[in-house]
Design a protein around this motif. Structure first.
Motif, short mmCIF file in Angstrom:
data_model
loop_
_atom_site.label_atom_id
_atom_site.label_comp_id
_atom_site.label_asym_id
_atom_site.label_seq_id
_atom_site.Cartn_x
_atom_site.Cartn_y
_atom_site.Cartn_z
N LEU A 61 -32.56 48.60 -22.56
CA LEU A 61 -33.82 47.89 -22.37
C LEU A 61 -35.02 48.78 -22.72
O LEU A 61 -36.01 48.30 -23.28
CB LEU A 61 -33.92 47.39 -20.93
CG LEU A 61 -32.91 46.32 -20.52
CD1 LEU A 61 -33.09 45.95 -19.05
CD2 LEU A 61 -33.04 45.08 -21.39
N LEU A 62 -34.93 50.05 -22.39
CA LEU A 62 -36.01 50.97 -22.76
C LEU A 62 -36.10 51.13 -24.27
O LEU A 62 -37.19 51.32 -24.82
CB LEU A 62 -35.80 52.34 -22.09
CG LEU A 62 -35.99 52.39 -20.57
CD1 LEU A 62 -35.71 53.79 -20.05
CD2 LEU A 62 -37.39 51.94 -20.16
N GLU A 63 -34.96 51.03 -24.94
CA GLU A 63 -34.97 51.09 -26.40
C GLU A 63 -35.70 49.88 -26.99
O GLU A 63 -36.45 50.00 -27.96
CB GLU A 63 -33.52 51.14 -26.92
CG GLU A 63 -33.39 51.47 -28.39
CD GLU A 63 -33.77 52.90 -28.72
OE1 GLU A 63 -34.03 53.18 -29.90
OE2 GLU A 63 -33.82 53.74 -27.79
N VAL A 64 -35.49 48.72 -26.38
CA VAL A 64 -36.22 47.52 -26.80
C VAL A 64 -37.71 47.72 -26.56
O VAL A 64 -38.56 47.41 -27.41
CB VAL A 64 -35.71 46.28 -26.04
CG1 VAL A 64 -36.58 45.06 -26.33
CG2 VAL A 64 -34.27 45.98 -26.41
N LEU A 65 -38.03 48.24 -25.40
CA LEU A 65 -39.43 48.47 -25.04
C LEU A 65 -40.10 49.43 -26.01
O LEU A 65 -41.28 49.28 -26.35
CB LEU A 65 -39.49 49.03 -23.61
CG LEU A 65 -40.83 49.00 -22.89
CD1 LEU A 65 -41.28 47.58 -22.66
CD2 LEU A 65 -40.71 49.73 -21.56
N ARG A 66 -39.35 50.39 -26.48
CA ARG A 66 -39.92 51.43 -27.34
C ARG A 66 -40.12 50.94 -28.77
O ARG A 66 -41.08 51.33 -29.44
CB ARG A 66 -38.98 52.64 -27.35
CG ARG A 66 -39.48 53.82 -28.18
CD ARG A 66 -38.45 54.93 -28.26
NE ARG A 66 -38.18 55.53 -26.97
CZ ARG A 66 -37.04 55.41 -26.32
NH1 ARG A 66 -36.05 54.68 -26.81
NH2 ARG A 66 -36.86 56.00 -25.15
N ASN A 67 -39.25 50.06 -29.26
CA ASN A 67 -39.22 49.78 -30.70
C ASN A 67 -39.67 48.39 -31.13
O ASN A 67 -40.05 48.21 -32.28
CB ASN A 67 -37.79 50.01 -31.23
CG ASN A 67 -37.35 51.45 -31.10
OD1 ASN A 67 -38.14 52.36 -31.27
ND2 ASN A 67 -36.08 51.67 -30.80
#
Length: 875
Positions: free
Chosen positions: A385-391
């Motif tokens: 989820l943090l990867e989604v938030l980042r990219n």
């Protein structure tokens, strides 16, 4: 201490120490005249800030996209509850996206019609190759390749006869999708186009059957035959006898070196082998165990590990479309543990569009159940989820980000996951997302929808603000200014405003963040605008007022800046009036409950809590000299404070009444001509009498402090004598508390200024109690010791005999003064250098001048006394 102002004024009078007639210490000047700055500093010591508890925010029992207190109607907000099925995903969006766009063809392609044509014509189009796309073969996959090629030939190329050859790039060619049933012969023929045909000694086609153990790893219906095509390392992709470059007649072909082509084709073939040997068996297993959730979860775990091992996560995996179709179908199995596994894999495949929205909803649905926190933690869904938030792009995927941040918000309710978020940089990511949202203007079509996302984001930051490392990151990342920008832009969105002020309410309790917030010059105007707009929204108002109380508690510049804001005091008094009326109505209701046998609430009501924090702001503002003088002359401010003392008892609401008394004490310090406190001094004294007679010691001390300032007026002194309040002050001298004794002694000092009122000290045993205080506190509190000596000086002014003045306490007082004036004994203490310097300064400038005069007076009236040996106070 609150008598220093009068004392300092006395220093400026025409009277001097050489005056023949002895003067009361009420007007005594000390040995060295103090500067104006010292006078102001002493005045500030008299005034006190008021502390209070941070507003309590109850935990929402249910995990929802928007809390139970949200003002968003169901029709104006995205749903918190929804159903997800395989149909929620879009299979057409599963295809990998090519990073290269081809130019349109300028001519018609040449078709191959015969073997002769095959030998002489140009090749069929093949995908462009970029040098940046060539990647090294991983160790795991290289080992797998060596195994698949029977370990005999290093550069063997595997060609699977029954495989429907796909385009050798990140996109599937249209011609392959339109002809899924292409024959193996056509497939092999196409492969020969990429193989030099003149070196037959280096080309091998073998159709050996694979072993039984290998065939068991393939799905049903897959042929057990391989075609191996072996080529030398120096072979290049060109026809024999031609140049290394493609003919100019085929301008639609890309110029690439043979080595790059060879490497790329080998990688694709290795990926194909890895797919069949490692991935297909797991997919076959998934089909066979659809009725066993535990085994399905285990298979999904194996699948994720295999994909990660084969470097097949992301968008560049050639079989990505087939894999995602299978995973989407498994979503129909209603199991949170299984859906968690699926969500993790799908997110790792970097889906977008509708599929990203659906998988974020899937993660949201899983995290909404608090019972799933343990499996969420173990499966590290947070990383995905943090990867989604980042990219992900804010404008293209705002709804997907809404459910992604909503899931993270639910995770932040778990202490373990909350700490994990801080360690993985969630604070910086959320602030970056907030900055992007803040850059969207109000007239933008995205503005309204982004408000929903901002609610989730600020709710998550509110939970993160509890952790010290997160607070440090928020300060370093400039969170104060960004929160103020968001608050200003979303002033009409009450949900967003409430969450942001909750964050600021928490963080402003800490000095470093409070200083950063005070530097945001627009925050005062913004807070006042919100208070005026949402006057009756108690949870919002109380937190804004609490923040203002924190800002004005220690920062003199913040006091001045807020006071100078247009309508600042009017806003505070208007709010006070509003919640005072609400509290009166509530009191009537509580009175009815008591008549029915129901007990009154022990903690402050909502209206009382707002008034407590409003009074705190006024008390803190009054510490600033010019602001305090102005407030002392403000009729509406003083009247509201007096009203609290009139209609509330300390038993009804202790904090409210004591804070009101503290604020009145601060305002009573300022001796201005139009002081409302001075005009109402007798009425205030009557109200304080009720507090003085209560059983609440904090309330008693506060009332005594106010009497200390008001007793400078003759009318109040007469009131104290008439109501026998002086007896209460003498009784308080028995207290072992410095503050209590100091305040009581201050009132007695002012009473002894009047010659006709001095006799009460002897009648009530006050002399002995003052001497006991001097002996108990001594050098531990030079200011209190100085106050005691001043009181005894004033009292002894008209006496000619030490015995008749101090009675049996004369000898003890003489010994004490002699000991306390011995500099060597008194100042020889174990304090550090700074402490000794301060200790000596108070002794020299406050206690010593007064004590020496009192000692001289006693000695001058003791000629008829017997000699008394002097014993030092300290051995």
């Amino acid at each position: 201490m609150f008598f220093f102002l009068v004392l300092c004024r006395g220093m400026q009078a025409s009277k001097t120490e050489n005056t023949k007639k002895a003067e009361p210490f009420y007007w005594l000047s000390v040995a060295k005249q103090k500067t104006s700055s010292e006078i102001i500093n002493e005045a500030r010591n008299v005034l006190r800030t008021v502390g209070t508890r941070r507003p309590f925010t109850p935990t929402d029992g249910q995990r929802k996209l928007f809390g139970s207190g949200s003002l968003r109607g169901p029709q104006n907000r995205p749903p918190s509850v929804f159903s997800l099925h395989a149909s929620s995903f879009d299979l057409t969006e599963s295809r990998p996206v090519s990073g290269v766009r081809l130019s349109p063809l300028d001519h018609k392609p040449i078709l191959i019609t015969s073997a002769k044509d095959e030998d002489s014509s140009v090749f069929l189009p093949k995908p462009p190759a970029e040098a940046a796309e060539v990647r090294k073969v991983s160790t795991a996959r290289a080992c797998l390749w060596r195994t698949a090629s029977l370990g005999s030939i290093f550069s063997a190329k595997v060609v699977l006869p029954n495989q429907n050859k796909e385009k050798l790039d990140s996109e599937e060619p249209a011609m392959m999708m339109n002809n899924p049933g292409r024959s193996n012969n056509n497939y092999l023929a196409e492969q020969r186009l990429y193989t030099p045909v003149n070196d037959k000694s280096r080309q091998l086609i073998c159709n050996d059957r694979i072993s039984v153990s290998e065939s068991e790893d393939f799905m049903e219906g897959t042929s057990g035959k391989f075609s191996f095509q072996l080529r030398g390392e120096s072979d290049q992709m060109k026809k024999p006898g031609t140049n290394s470059s493609w003919p100019r007649s085929s301008g639609w072909k890309r110029r690439v070196t043979g080595l790059e082509d060879e490497t790329r084709i080998n990688e694709w073939e290795e990926e194909e082998v890895f797919w069949r040997i490692k991935i297909l068996p797991i997919l076959h297993e998934l089909k066979k165990i659809e009725d066993n959730i535990e085994n399905l979860c285990l298979a999904c775990t194996k699948l994720y590990q295999a994909l990660n091992e084969g470097n097949m996560l992301g968008k560049q995996f050639k079989r990505r479309s087939e894999l995602l179709k299978i995973l989407y179908k498994l979503v129909d199995i209603d199991s949170d543990p299984l859906c968690l596994k699926l969500a993790k894999i799908i997110l790792a495949m970097k889906v977008d569009g509708k599929n990203l929205l659906s998988v974020c909803k899937l993660a949201f649905k899983i995290c909404r159940n608090e019972k799933n926190d343990y499996i969420v933690q173990n499966d590290r869904l947070l990383d995905c989820l943090l990867e989604v938030l980042r990219n992900e792009d804010l404008h293209k995927n705002d709804e997907a980000l809404l459910y992604c941040v909503g899931a993270i918000k639910f995770m932040s309710g778990n202490a373990v996951l909350l700490n994990e978020m801080v360690n993985k940089g969630a604070v910086e990511m959320l602030l970056q997302l907030m900055k992007q949202i803040n850059n969207v203007k109000e007239n933008d079509t995205y503005f309204s929808n982004l408000g929903h996302l901002l609610v989730q984001l600020t709710a998550t930051l509110r939970n993160l603000a509890d952790l010290p490392p997160a607070r440090c990151q928020l300060i370093c990342s400039g969170a104060a200014s960004e929160l103020c920008v968001a608050l200003e832009q979303r002033v009409n969105d009450q949900d967003v405003c409430t969450y942001i002020v909750r964050i600021l309410s928490k963080l402003s309790s800490y000095n470093d963040f409070c200083a950063a917030l005070a530097d945001c010059s627009r925050c005062y105007t913004l807070f006042l605008a919100l208070l005026n707009k949402h006057q009756k929204q108690q949870d919002l108002v109380i937190r804004i007022v609490f923040i203002l109380g924190n800002l004005t508690a220690k920062n003199n510049q913040a006091r001045e800046q807020f006071f100078k804001e247009k309508g600042s005091v009017n806003t505070l008094t208007s709010l006070f009036q509003t919640y005072y009326e609400l509290d009166l109505n509530a009191q009537t209701w509580y009175h009815d409950r008591e008549e029915k046998g129901k007990k009154h609430l022990k903690h402050p009501s909502e209206a009382e809590d707002v008034m407590i924090k409003l009074i705190r702001v006024l008390a803190n503002l009054s510490i600033h000299p010019s602001v305090g003088a102005t407030l002392a002359a403000a009729h509406r401010v003083v009247e509201l404070l007096v009203t609290v003392l009139e209609y509330k008892s300390v038993d009804d609401c202790e904090e409210l009444v004591i804070n009101a008394a503290t604020t009145i004490n601060n305002l009573s310090y300022y001796q201005v001509e139009n002081s409302v406190v001075q005009d109402k001094k007798l009425h205030i004294a009557e109200m304080l009498l009720k507090l003085l007679m209560s059983d609440n010691m904090d309330g008693v001390v506060e009332a005594v402090r106010v009497f200390g300032n008001l007793s400078q007026y003759h009318e109040v002194c007469d009131f104290i004598m008439q109501k026998k309040i002086y007896k209460f002050m003498i009784a308080l001298l028995d207290s072992k508390n410095h503050d209590v004794c100091f305040s009581a002694c201050g009132v007695l000092l002012n009473l002894t200024v009047d010659k006709n009122k001095g006799a009460f000290l002897m009648e009530e045993g006050g002399i002995g109690k003052l001497v006991d205080c001097l002996q108990d506190f001594g050098p531990a509190d030079w200011q209190l010791s100085c106050l005691i000596c001043k009181t005894l000086w004033n009292y002894s002014e008209n006496f000619t005999s030490a015995v008749s003045c101090f009675g049996g306490d004369t000898d003890t007082l003489l010994v004490l003064l002699t000991s306390l004036l011995d500099e060597k004994l008194v100042l020889d203490c174990s304090l550090d250098r700074e402490g000794r310097d301060s200790h000596k300064l108070h002794w020299e400038r406050e206690f010593k001048p007064v004590a020496e005069k009192l000692l001289d007076r006693i000695q001058s009236h003791r000629s008829f006394l017997t000699a008394v040996p002097i014993t030092p106070f300290y051995s």
